[in-house]
Each structure stands twice: as structure tokens, then as C-alpha cells.
Scaffold this motif. Structure first.
Motif, PDB file in Angstrom:
ATOM      1  N   GLU A  69      -6.068  -6.678   5.252  1.00  0.00           N
ATOM      2  CA  GLU A  69      -4.796  -7.489   5.437  1.00  0.00           C
ATOM      3  C   GLU A  69      -3.536  -7.067   4.756  1.00  0.00           C
ATOM      4  O   GLU A  69      -2.451  -7.672   4.888  1.00  0.00           O
ATOM      5  CB  GLU A  69      -5.206  -9.029   4.846  1.00  0.00           C
ATOM      6  CG  GLU A  69      -6.190  -9.616   5.884  1.00  0.00           C
ATOM      7  CD  GLU A  69      -6.658 -10.863   5.450  1.00  0.00           C
ATOM      8  OE1 GLU A  69      -6.237 -11.314   4.431  1.00  0.00           O
ATOM      9  OE2 GLU A  69      -7.649 -11.468   5.845  1.00  0.00           O
ATOM     10  N   CYS A  70      -3.687  -6.112   3.828  1.00  0.00           N
ATOM     11  CA  CYS A  70      -2.456  -5.424   3.364  1.00  0.00           C
ATOM     12  C   CYS A  70      -1.766  -4.063   3.861  1.00  0.00           C
ATOM     13  O   CYS A  70      -1.042  -3.583   3.431  1.00  0.00           O
ATOM     14  CB  CYS A  70      -2.866  -5.230   1.786  1.00  0.00           C
ATOM     15  SG  CYS A  70      -3.159  -6.812   0.886  1.00  0.00           S
ATOM     16  N   ILE A  71      -2.358  -4.066   5.124  1.00  0.00           N
ATOM     17  CA  ILE A  71      -1.725  -2.830   5.922  1.00  0.00           C
ATOM     18  C   ILE A  71      -0.983  -3.504   7.181  1.00  0.00           C
ATOM     19  O   ILE A  71      -1.359  -4.294   7.807  1.00  0.00           O
ATOM     20  CB  ILE A  71      -2.984  -2.293   6.383  1.00  0.00           C
ATOM     21  CG1 ILE A  71      -3.722  -1.423   5.364  1.00  0.00           C
ATOM     22  CG2 ILE A  71      -2.640  -1.002   7.351  1.00  0.00           C
ATOM     23  CD1 ILE A  71      -5.175  -0.823   5.553  1.00  0.00           C
ATOM     24  N   ILE A  72       0.185  -2.840   7.189  1.00  0.00           N
ATOM     25  CA  ILE A  72       1.007  -3.147   8.499  1.00  0.00           C
ATOM     26  C   ILE A  72       1.183  -1.905   9.480  1.00  0.00           C
ATOM     27  O   ILE A  72       1.562  -1.126   8.862  1.00  0.00           O
ATOM     28  CB  ILE A  72       2.367  -3.518   7.850  1.00  0.00           C
ATOM     29  CG1 ILE A  72       2.501  -4.553   6.640  1.00  0.00           C
ATOM     30  CG2 ILE A  72       3.598  -3.857   8.903  1.00  0.00           C
ATOM     31  CD1 ILE A  72       3.531  -4.833   5.906  1.00  0.00           C
ATOM     32  N   ASP A  73       0.944  -2.341  10.486  1.00  0.00           N
ATOM     33  CA  ASP A  73       1.025  -1.216  11.774  1.00  0.00           C
ATOM     34  C   ASP A  73       2.591  -1.175  11.944  1.00  0.00           C
ATOM     35  O   ASP A  73       3.098  -2.465  12.196  1.00  0.00           O
ATOM     36  CB  ASP A  73       0.295  -1.762  12.779  1.00  0.00           C
ATOM     37  CG  ASP A  73      -1.330  -1.656  12.560  1.00  0.00           C
ATOM     38  OD1 ASP A  73      -1.695  -0.600  12.279  1.00  0.00           O
ATOM     39  OD2 ASP A  73      -1.994  -2.849  12.564  1.00  0.00           O
ATOM     40  N   ASN A 119      10.213  -8.546   2.131  1.00  0.00           N
ATOM     41  CA  ASN A 119       9.501  -9.633   1.764  1.00  0.00           C
ATOM     42  C   ASN A 119       7.960  -9.489   1.870  1.00  0.00           C
ATOM     43  O   ASN A 119       7.110  -9.843   1.394  1.00  0.00           O
ATOM     44  CB  ASN A 119      10.180 -10.921   1.982  1.00  0.00           C
ATOM     45  CG  ASN A 119      11.353 -11.104   1.232  1.00  0.00           C
ATOM     46  OD1 ASN A 119      11.816 -10.360   0.037  1.00  0.00           O
ATOM     47  ND2 ASN A 119      12.182 -12.243   1.571  1.00  0.00           N
ATOM     48  N   GLU A 120       7.841  -9.419   3.214  1.00  0.00           N
ATOM     49  CA  GLU A 120       6.486  -9.063   3.569  1.00  0.00           C
ATOM     50  C   GLU A 120       5.730  -7.759   3.042  1.00  0.00           C
ATOM     51  O   GLU A 120       4.474  -8.069   2.595  1.00  0.00           O
ATOM     52  CB  GLU A 120       6.499  -8.848   5.283  1.00  0.00           C
ATOM     53  CG  GLU A 120       4.843  -8.763   5.816  1.00  0.00           C
ATOM     54  CD  GLU A 120       4.707  -8.409   7.277  1.00  0.00           C
ATOM     55  OE1 GLU A 120       3.851  -8.308   7.720  1.00  0.00           O
ATOM     56  OE2 GLU A 120       5.934  -8.254   7.948  1.00  0.00           O
ATOM     57  N   LEU A 121       6.404  -7.032   2.701  1.00  0.00           N
ATOM     58  CA  LEU A 121       5.766  -5.721   1.877  1.00  0.00           C
ATOM     59  C   LEU A 121       5.371  -6.284   0.520  1.00  0.00           C
ATOM     60  O   LEU A 121       4.216  -6.058  -0.061  1.00  0.00           O
ATOM     61  CB  LEU A 121       6.739  -4.665   1.881  1.00  0.00           C
ATOM     62  CG  LEU A 121       6.879  -3.803   3.025  1.00  0.00           C
ATOM     63  CD1 LEU A 121       8.188  -2.640   3.117  1.00  0.00           C
ATOM     64  CD2 LEU A 121       5.720  -3.277   3.819  1.00  0.00           C
ATOM     65  N   LYS A 122       6.411  -6.774  -0.084  1.00  0.00           N
ATOM     66  CA  LYS A 122       6.194  -7.241  -1.550  1.00  0.00           C
ATOM     67  C   LYS A 122       4.874  -8.329  -1.508  1.00  0.00           C
ATOM     68  O   LYS A 122       4.181  -8.091  -2.359  1.00  0.00           O
ATOM     69  CB  LYS A 122       7.452  -7.915  -2.046  1.00  0.00           C
ATOM     70  CG  LYS A 122       8.611  -7.061  -2.320  1.00  0.00           C
ATOM     71  CD  LYS A 122       9.626  -8.146  -2.760  1.00  0.00           C
ATOM     72  CE  LYS A 122      11.017  -7.557  -2.238  1.00  0.00           C
ATOM     73  NZ  LYS A 122      12.240  -8.243  -2.929  1.00  0.00           N
ATOM     74  N   ASN A 123       5.042  -9.234  -0.495  1.00  0.00           N
ATOM     75  CA  ASN A 123       3.888 -10.053  -0.730  1.00  0.00           C
ATOM     76  C   ASN A 123       2.578  -9.412  -0.389  1.00  0.00           C
ATOM     77  O   ASN A 123       1.563  -9.972  -0.883  1.00  0.00           O
ATOM     78  CB  ASN A 123       3.957 -11.162   0.632  1.00  0.00           C
ATOM     79  CG  ASN A 123       5.176 -12.372   0.288  1.00  0.00           C
ATOM     80  OD1 ASN A 123       5.488 -12.452  -1.144  1.00  0.00           O
ATOM     81  ND2 ASN A 123       5.931 -12.873   1.160  1.00  0.00           N
ATOM     82  N   ARG A 124       2.618  -8.460   0.451  1.00  0.00           N
ATOM     83  CA  ARG A 124       1.005  -7.774   0.552  1.00  0.00           C
ATOM     84  C   ARG A 124       0.709  -7.257  -0.488  1.00  0.00           C
ATOM     85  O   ARG A 124      -0.349  -6.882  -0.657  1.00  0.00           O
ATOM     86  CB  ARG A 124       1.258  -7.034   2.080  1.00  0.00           C
ATOM     87  CG  ARG A 124       1.180  -8.203   3.256  1.00  0.00           C
ATOM     88  CD  ARG A 124       0.841  -7.171   4.741  1.00  0.00           C
ATOM     89  NE  ARG A 124       1.209  -8.070   5.566  1.00  0.00           N
ATOM     90  CZ  ARG A 124       0.954  -7.878   6.844  1.00  0.00           C
ATOM     91  NH1 ARG A 124      -0.037  -6.935   7.241  1.00  0.00           N
ATOM     92  NH2 ARG A 124       1.432  -8.625   7.785  1.00  0.00           N
TER      93      ARG A 124
END
Length: 140
Positions: A69-73, A119-124
Motif C-alpha cells: 500500500e506504500c508503493i505508487i505506480d 502529500n500522498e507521498l508523505k502520507n504513504r
């Protein structure tokens, strides 16, 4: 890069990426290209938190759902610096000193990344099961 160039990038992390070759890693892998990193604002005058962009899908070879869940494609063309499909593994972020970056990295100006994306990066990063708490608490 100079300290003033790095300070400009830190003040505008949504407009720059860092290309960095870790000197220790290069010793055993001299032909490795520099990795791209996104700057994550961090509450320390001497350190900077970097989040790596990679085309390797190695990080996805796990059954740990919290890790996944902490990986972004990211798709080729999503940003001007992304030329092929890749991932941002928010489980793999690194603290580097500003001096180390000045000596071993280059800056690349890029199309502006949205604040929502940063913000999404920080949250993950903050929800990652492997990032240390002492790192998480200093993310701005």
C-alpha cells in the motif's frame, strides 16, 4: 550542485528531482546510473529526505499488504521526468546530508508536481511499516 541551488530545490520540492549515485553502492556497481529521487520536505537543517523512483518491480514481490500500500505506480509521461513505467516505493526513503548531495548529486528541474501528489507521498511514507518512526516524525 551548489548549496544555493540545493536550497532553491528544497524551497520548491515540487519543481525539482535529484539524481543521486550513492558512493558506497557505486564501489560495487560502478556502471550503475544515478537514481531519481523526489525531495520530501524534512525538519532538519542538515539532512534531506529522498524518496526513490525506480523501474524495478522487485519491491512488489511481497505478500505484505501494508508494504504494498506504500508503493505508487507511475506511468510513462505522467511527469516529464518519467520516460517509462515505474514505481515510487515509499517504504524506501533515505536521509542524506546536504553536503553529501552537493558532492554526489545533480538537480533536474521538472514539470511541477501537484501538492496533492507530494502529500500522498508523505502520507504513504508515514504509514509505511518499515520506515523508522524517528524519520516519520520530522516530515513536514
Amino acid at each position: 550542485m551548489t548549496i544555493s541551488e540545493l536550497e532553491k530545490a528544497i524551497a520548491n520540492p515540487n519543481k525539482f528531482i535529484i539524481r543521486y549515485r550513492d558512493p558506497e553502492f557505486v564501489k560495487s556497481n560502478p556502471k550503475v546510473a544515478a537514481h531519481m529521487y523526489i525531495i520530501i520536505p524534512y525538519n532538519d537543517d542538515n539532512m534531506l529526505l529522498l524518496n526513490m523512483i525506480t523501474s524495478s518491480l522487485f519491491a512488489k514481490r511481497t505478500n505484505n499488504q501494508a508494504y504494498l500500500e506504500c508503493i505508487i505506480d507511475i506511468k510513462a509521461g505522467d511527469y516529464d521526468f518519467i520516460t517509462k513505467d515505474c514505481i515510487i516505493d515509499c517504504n524506501q526513503c533515505f536521509l542524506k546530508s546536504k553536503n553529501e548531495l552537493i558532492d554526489n548529486a545533480t538537480l533536474q528541474e521538472c514539470d511541477e508536481m501537484s501538492q496533492n501528489f507530494l502529500n500522498e507521498l508523505k502520507n504513504r511514507i508515514k504509514q509505511s511499516p518499515v520506515v523508522k518512526k524517528k524519520i516519520k516524525k520530522h516530515i513536514l
